[in-house]
Motif scaffolding. Sequence first.
Motif, PDB file in Angstrom:
ATOM      1  N   ALA A   1       0.821  -1.209   0.000  1.00  0.00           N
ATOM      2  CA  ALA A   1       0.000   0.000   0.000  1.00  0.00           C
ATOM      3  C   ALA A   1       0.855   1.259   0.000  1.00  0.00           C
ATOM      4  CB  ALA A   1      -0.940  -0.012   1.203  1.00  0.00           C
TER       5      ALA A   1
ATOM      6  N   LEU B   1      -3.719   5.962  -0.874  1.00  0.00           N
ATOM      7  CA  LEU B   1      -3.452   4.716  -0.168  1.00  0.00           C
ATOM      8  C   LEU B   1      -4.550   3.704  -0.488  1.00  0.00           C
ATOM      9  CD1 LEU B   1      -1.430   3.564   1.995  1.00  0.00           C
ATOM     10  CD2 LEU B   1      -3.193   4.111   3.692  1.00  0.00           C
ATOM     11  N   PRO B   2      -4.201   2.548  -1.080  1.00  0.00           N
ATOM     12  CA  PRO B   2      -5.223   1.536  -1.383  1.00  0.00           C
ATOM     13  C   PRO B   2      -5.919   1.045  -0.117  1.00  0.00           C
ATOM     14  CG  PRO B   2      -3.143   1.027  -2.475  1.00  0.00           C
ATOM     15  CD  PRO B   2      -2.863   2.129  -1.502  1.00  0.00           C
ATOM     16  N   GLN B   3      -7.205   0.764  -0.253  1.00  0.00           N
ATOM     17  CA  GLN B   3      -7.984   0.219   0.851  1.00  0.00           C
ATOM     18  C   GLN B   3      -8.693  -1.044   0.388  1.00  0.00           C
ATOM     19  OE1 GLN B   3     -10.354   3.145   3.064  1.00  0.00           O
ATOM     20  NE2 GLN B   3      -9.314   4.764   1.921  1.00  0.00           N
ATOM     21  N   SER B   4      -8.758  -2.012   1.268  1.00  0.00           N
ATOM     22  CA  SER B   4      -9.326  -3.304   0.909  1.00  0.00           C
ATOM     23  C   SER B   4     -10.756  -3.164   0.412  1.00  0.00           C
ATOM     24  CB  SER B   4      -9.295  -4.234   2.121  1.00  0.00           C
ATOM     25  OG  SER B   4      -9.851  -5.489   1.805  1.00  0.00           O
TER      26      SER B   4
ATOM     27  N   GLY C   1      -7.371  -2.269  -3.573  1.00  0.00           N
ATOM     28  CA  GLY C   1      -6.679  -2.765  -2.388  1.00  0.00           C
ATOM     29  C   GLY C   1      -6.953  -4.223  -2.132  1.00  0.00           C
ATOM     30  N   ASN C   2      -6.940  -4.999  -3.175  1.00  0.00           N
ATOM     31  CA  ASN C   2      -7.016  -6.454  -3.032  1.00  0.00           C
ATOM     32  C   ASN C   2      -6.297  -7.048  -4.226  1.00  0.00           C
ATOM     33  OD1 ASN C   2      -8.775  -6.031  -5.133  1.00  0.00           O
ATOM     34  ND2 ASN C   2     -10.327  -7.436  -4.390  1.00  0.00           N
TER      35      ASN C   2
ATOM     36  N   ARG D   1      -0.987  -9.193   1.807  1.00  0.00           N
ATOM     37  CA  ARG D   1      -1.318  -7.777   1.828  1.00  0.00           C
ATOM     38  C   ARG D   1      -1.012  -7.228   0.447  1.00  0.00           C
ATOM     39  NH1 ARG D   1       2.422  -8.234   6.847  1.00  0.00           N
ATOM     40  NH2 ARG D   1       2.981  -9.927   5.448  1.00  0.00           N
TER      41      ARG D   1
END
Length: 308
Positions: A100, A110-113, A130-131, A137
């Motif tokens: 991330a 910032l990537p988020q799930s 974010g996956n 991760r």
Amino acid sequence: MGSTEKALLAAEHGVVAFDLSHLEHTLYEVLPDAISDTITRDIGSLEEGFCTEGLILDADATITQHLDIWRSQRIFMYRRSPASAVGSHVLVALIGPNSASAVAAILGVLPQSGMVFATDWHGARILFAGNGPSYGRTATLAIPVDVASEVFSALMAEGVSPGGLEAFDALRTEGGELNWGSDALPSLTPLEADLSHLVDPEAAFTGRRAYRRAMRKGNERVVVGFKTNSCSPEPGSGLRAGSASGSVISVMKWPKSSDTVGLGWLEPAPVFHRGSKAFGDPLPQLEANVGGSWFPVSLTDPPFTREA
């Protein structure tokens, strides 16, 4: 130390970039009904800025494709199987604890799930989520082909290590994920592959009636995880537990360890003695065939956890 082992260690402590452009991927203005009607999820309800997974089944409810679907103004979809032609984007999976932060350093977000973002890179629109298609991760990027080399250079400048497909497949096995494009798999329903969470039984999709029958009938076969340091099974090696038999699907060997972990399938689905599975020594005993001899292996649930 080989390149695969280096990539596995980097994925454990830093971040590794894997070029997955060989996977079939397409950017749609609107997802055609001929595709959306075959997916086991209601894609129409997927909100902008989010991503999900789905399956495509045949008329017998056997899995034929595992999909990742992103919605960000348009719909980006990729299949976890090889493409027949080169796509318009370079698909990159970043795996490791620093994934991330590496994306944030070059793209400013910032990537988020579970979420999809779009940003401009010198006039080119880059999508990222974010996956990713492998355990860990992760962040996954869809980069237009004409700026891919510049983005790769920027990632390398942030300390990202390049990784090959052998290392990626090892990490996929470690995460307990199957690949319908390359693994030696039997016919599996979502229930047997432990992917029923990707199926909405009320959605209209190919194989829905057969899937409902399978829900009532139960599993004919099952996918299991195993761990061993006493033998070296390979994909296709025999696997058995009591009267159930099958074969190894995929394996990986951990760096700096004598342990091998893997996935396999058994039919009929064995009933292990209650409580024995938690200790890795099930009853009946799980065994793998290597060189014509049977060796006991420990039963364990993926994703596999490396011991310190």
